[in-house]
Motif scaffolding. Structure first.
Motif, mmCIF file in Angstrom:
data_model
loop_
_atom_site.group_PDB
_atom_site.id
_atom_site.type_symbol
_atom_site.label_atom_id
_atom_site.label_comp_id
_atom_site.label_asym_id
_atom_site.label_seq_id
_atom_site.Cartn_x
_atom_site.Cartn_y
_atom_site.Cartn_z
ATOM 1 N N GLU A 480 0.826 -1.198 0.000
ATOM 2 C CA GLU A 480 0.000 0.000 0.000
ATOM 3 C C GLU A 480 0.864 1.252 0.000
ATOM 4 O O GLU A 480 0.578 2.230 -0.701
ATOM 5 N N GLY A 530 -8.808 7.303 0.147
ATOM 6 C CA GLY A 530 -8.246 7.188 1.499
ATOM 7 C C GLY A 530 -8.172 5.770 2.007
ATOM 8 O O GLY A 530 -7.789 5.527 3.153
ATOM 9 N N LEU A 531 -8.548 4.795 1.155
ATOM 10 C CA LEU A 531 -8.518 3.401 1.591
ATOM 11 C C LEU A 531 -7.093 2.927 1.850
ATOM 12 O O LEU A 531 -6.838 2.157 2.784
ATOM 13 N N MET A 533 -4.467 4.563 3.032
ATOM 14 C CA MET A 533 -3.978 4.975 4.356
ATOM 15 C C MET A 533 -4.693 4.230 5.463
ATOM 16 O O MET A 533 -4.109 3.914 6.485
ATOM 17 N N GLN A 534 -5.992 3.924 5.256
ATOM 18 C CA GLN A 534 -6.712 3.142 6.253
ATOM 19 C C GLN A 534 -6.102 1.744 6.394
ATOM 20 O O GLN A 534 -5.943 1.219 7.512
ATOM 21 N N LEU A 535 -5.795 1.146 5.229
ATOM 22 C CA LEU A 535 -5.171 -0.185 5.285
ATOM 23 C C LEU A 535 -3.789 -0.129 5.953
ATOM 24 O O LEU A 535 -3.409 -1.030 6.715
ATOM 25 N N ASN A 537 -2.766 1.918 8.297
ATOM 26 C CA ASN A 537 -2.976 2.032 9.749
ATOM 27 C C ASN A 537 -3.451 0.713 10.335
ATOM 28 O O ASN A 537 -3.059 0.318 11.444
ATOM 29 N N ALA A 538 -4.315 0.013 9.597
ATOM 30 C CA ALA A 538 -4.812 -1.274 10.097
ATOM 31 C C ALA A 538 -3.687 -2.296 10.196
ATOM 32 O O ALA A 538 -3.551 -3.020 11.196
ATOM 33 N N ARG A 541 -1.366 -1.549 13.108
ATOM 34 C CA ARG A 541 -1.865 -2.004 14.403
ATOM 35 C C ARG A 541 -1.592 -3.492 14.602
ATOM 36 O O ARG A 541 -1.304 -3.937 15.710
#
Length: 574
Positions: A480, A530-531, A533-535, A537-538, A541
């Motif tokens: 990503e 924005g998917l 950046m969400q991935l 961050n996920a 974590r």
């Protein structure tokens, strides 16, 4: 043979501890031995002193005989001559007859209190009142022995024996007997096995009477710090000391006539106390030697019967632990039965361990093969899905659809790369994150940067050993991040080409940092969802990572700092 006692930590060794307890066990016997030996030494010293006193008495036999017989004769004569008190001629005749019969005395006389001798064995009248010795004798009339270097009558060295006699408690005079010193020297002494270095006699005033050697030589051999007068009154005594010249001597004092005359034997210390000194040393060293000998024998027995077999068993166990080699030899026929049984038990246990480990290795090898086969088939299935998606991309009616399908394809290929690395690696617990990231980035760059693009790419990857559970989220995150970077990459200025820097480093043992930095050009034609950046961050974590995103001028930097546990995660079945 002494191995095991002198090697390693001595104080924690079996031999040392046994020797300590054995020393404590032997301590009472050692103390008893020391006490008994010292008692024997003390008794030997006492016997040596008694022997010196006896030898001194024998060596002074002539002087003892002369003095004791002289006092006996003087006492007898003092009673007889009273019968001739009024007849001097008869007194002289009697004394002359007695002198001739005894043939020992040079003068026998009766010395009245006025000091004028009229009755003597040599006849005539002699006045002794002016002599100093006579004045001293009158002060305290008692039995005494004197030495006269030049006799007033015989004019030769004589030993003077004086015996006082009283009438009704009043002192009336002395009976005197003079013995020439030549008479003493001519008298033979009793034969002895050992004779003193010198024998002297002295009177109650501490005056030297006779000696075996010359007077000056004898005076140099007298005690340095004790006068002869201090020895008067003691029955018998033996003491060590220095003579006036500083030589070691042993002195033995015995009374001839108690309170009147004494004999003293002078002995060389090296001759007299040689045996006593050896006994005294033995009283100390013999128990110590016995204790050391007991410890040596005990240590030899312990080493012979136990320690060498314990060390041999220990070597066999260490060799088995190191390379799983079974013992090639037994302990031998001389080994105690208990150690033979221990070796048999160890060999049985070692054989069981080898069989169990072989079984576990076979089982583990089968599981690894099965897991690698699973990873291989998953990779093939993912590649098959990617191929199907590739066909779908070619038939997609719009660019937007093709873009979405291509992004899904890249994520599937990233997962396929993970499974590929897993089945190609030697172990299944960890994977080289550096090689994994390098392969994924290479695939993305081939697709995202067509040939002839002016983008300068710098890559740097360190070999970071990553847990297999963290490989999938890391590869998806990298996919990503690289896709986003290539989406927005552009040149800083017309004169500068676009840059893309990617690195994976490991600052310390349990921390790794992934960094991607790209120059920013013009904004993309389509607005992002924005998917990505969400991935990112996920996935961060899942890695317990910290994501840092910043823009500095015309450059965008994304940093991912994530832990790399040194130990492999424990997998649990639920």
């Amino acid at each position: 043979m002494t191995g095991g006692f002198l090697d390693g930590d001595v104080f924690r060794g079996l031999a040392f501890r046994i020797l300590v307890f054995l020393s404590l066990a032997l301590l009472p016997f050692g103390l008893i031995a020391v006490f008994q030996t010292r008692e024997i030494a003390r008794q030997a010293d006492t016997n040596a002193e008694l022997s010196l006193l006896g030898l001194t008495e024998q060596a002074s036999g002539a002087e003892r005989t002369i003095i004791q017989e002289g006092f006996g004769a003087a006492e007898a004569l003092s009673s007889i001559v009273r019968l001739f008190a009024n007849d001097p001629e008869a007194c002289v005749s009697f004394l002359q007859a007695y002198q001739k019969a005894s043939d020992r005395y040079s003068l026998i006389g009766i010395l009245p209190a006025d000091g004028v001798m009229t009755c003597s064995s040599v006849g005539g009248i002699y006045d002794f009142s002016a002599y100093p010795d006579f004045d001293v004798a009158l002060e305290k009339p008692q039995r005494s022995v004197l030495i006269s270097r030049t006799g007033p009558i015989s004019e030769q060295p004589v030993l003077v024996i004086m015996h006082p006699h009283f009438e009704e408690g009043a002192f009336v005079g002395f009976t005197t007997l003079s013995v020439p010193l030549t008479e003493l020297r001519e008298m033979p002494d009793a034969p002895t096995d050992m004779r003193p270095h010198d024998v002297i006699t002295f009177n109650a005033a501490g005056e030297l009477l006779t000696s075996d050697r010359a007077r000056l030589v004898t005076l140099s051999d007298l005690p340095q710090n004790r006068s002869l007068k201090t020895l008067v009154g003691a029955n018998t005594t033996v003491f060590e000391g220095l003579n006036t010249e500083g030589d070691d001597r042993v002195y033995a004092v015995v009374p001839i006539v108690p309170g009147v005359a004494y004999a003293m034997g002078i002995w060389r210390q090296d001759v007299v106390l040689d045996g006593a000194g050896q006994t005294s040393k033995l009283s100390i060293f013999l128990p110590i030697l016995m204790w050391i000998a007991s410890l040596v024998v005990a240590f030899w027995a312990i080493n012979r019967l136990a320690i060498r077999y314990i060390r041999k068993l220990g070597r066999q166990m260490r060799i088995f632990a190191f390379n799983r080699s079974m013992p090639r030899s037994t302990l031998g026929s001389s080994a105690p039965r208990e150690f033979v049984e221990i070796q048999k038990a160890f060999m049985g246990m070692a054989d069981s361990i080898i069989r169990d480990e072989a079984s576990l290795e076979d089982s583990l090898r089968e599981k690894n093969i099965l897991l690698k086969e699973v990873h291989h088939r998953v990779k093939n299935n993912l590649q098959l899905i990617s191929s199907i998606m590739n066909m779908q991309i070619r038939r997609a009616p719009t660019d937007e659809s093709r873009q979405v399908l291509r992004r899904l394809q890249e994520r599937i290929l990233s997962l396929a790369t993970v499974h590929k690395n897993l089945y190609q690696s030697e172990g299944l617990e960890r994977v080289d994150a550096g090689a994994l990231v390098e392969e994924i980035v290479g695939q993305l760059l081939v697709v995202g940067l067509p040939a002839g693009s002016a983008v300068q790419v710098e890559q740097s990857y360190e070999p970071v050993q990553l847990d297999t559970d963290d490989a999938a989220p890391l590869t998806l995150l990298v996919s990503e991040a690289v896709t986003n970077a290539m989406k927005y990459i552009g040149s800083e200025s017309p004169t500068h080409s676009a840059r893309l820097d990617i690195s994976l480093t490991q600052p310390d043992m349990e921390k790794a940092v992934f960094s991607i930095r790209n120059t920013i050009g013009k904004a993309p034609t389509a607005e992002g969802t924005g998917l990505g950046m969400q991935l990112i961050n996920a996935f961060a974590r899942q890695l317990n990572a910290q994501v840092t995103s910043r823009i500095e001028g015309q450059c965008h930097t994304l940093e991912l700092e994530f832990p790399v546990p040194h130990r492999t995660k424990v997998s649990q079945d639920y």
